[in-house]
Design an enzyme around this catalytic site. Sequence first.
Site, short mmCIF file in Angstrom:
data_model
loop_
_atom_site.label_atom_id
_atom_site.label_comp_id
_atom_site.label_asym_id
_atom_site.label_seq_id
_atom_site.Cartn_x
_atom_site.Cartn_y
_atom_site.Cartn_z
N ASP A 29 0.97 7.58 60.03
CA ASP A 29 0.40 7.19 58.75
C ASP A 29 -0.22 8.44 58.11
O ASP A 29 -0.54 9.40 58.82
CB ASP A 29 -0.66 6.11 59.00
CG ASP A 29 -1.44 5.77 57.75
OD1 ASP A 29 -0.81 5.57 56.70
OD2 ASP A 29 -2.69 5.70 57.83
N ASP A 72 -2.89 8.56 55.08
CA ASP A 72 -4.30 8.50 54.71
C ASP A 72 -5.16 8.06 55.89
O ASP A 72 -4.98 6.96 56.42
CB ASP A 72 -4.49 7.53 53.54
CG ASP A 72 -3.78 8.01 52.28
OD1 ASP A 72 -4.16 9.07 51.78
OD2 ASP A 72 -2.85 7.33 51.83
MG LIG Z 1 -4.26 4.89 56.72
#
Ligand SMILES: [Mg+2]
Length: 245
Positions: free
Chosen positions: A16, A18
């Site tokens: 992922d 962020d």
């Molecule tokens: Mg995230």
Amino acid sequence: MTDLGLPEDIEACLFDLDGVVTRTAVVHAAAWKEMFDAFLRERDGEGFAPFTAADYDAYVDGRPRADGVRTFLASRGIELPAGGPDDPPAAATVHGLGNRKNELLLARIRTDGVEPYDSTLAYLHAVRARGLRTAIVSSSANCRDVLRSIDAEDLFDVRIDGVVAAGRGMPGKPAPDTFLAAAAELGVEPARAAVFEDALAGMDAGRAGKFGYVVGVDRVGQAEALYAHGADTVVADLSELGGDA
Ligand SMILES: [Mg+2]
């Protein structure tokens, strides 16, 4: 376990963006709060119930932008017309509110810049040095620009982000489709891929996709919830996994 802290048969790592690669989860959370609080204040007056960190974790974090708007509003019993992706930020639609949040996010990023987690970048280098393949799997439509801004685009063999998912009509997290697409493009079975996520919706996606290993990255003290949503292990930072050069 390998010296990367992963099961021996893992061949690919799906990250992922962020909150895992970049320190942008807090920027997203702040932009969502600014947008929703203004919306709720206008709708309910000064007695409005503000958007909370728990709301962010449960209903917004990790999901595609419009899904985040819809899921949070539904939790408050509010329904808005969907509208379309090109709605102006002033529109009282799901996409309008989403675009309003994105404007606030981009303004914050322009002012403050984007900072990577150096430990994640070091881990990525270690993973690749050992011959494992890597993908970035993000709901963000700004993923590519963010990666470029920290000069990290080359650390990933495959990118499945909000733009790619929308183009292919793929549902975002908590559905596993974007992670599965990344594994498929890497030519790796889901059982031989590890997922690295900080969002509860990302844990759900990792579990639904039957990935070989799901690493919950706990930046905000929600280890229990990450385990409950399917993490195989939870770390506060990827440096805990190993991968020292
Ligand atoms: Mg995230």
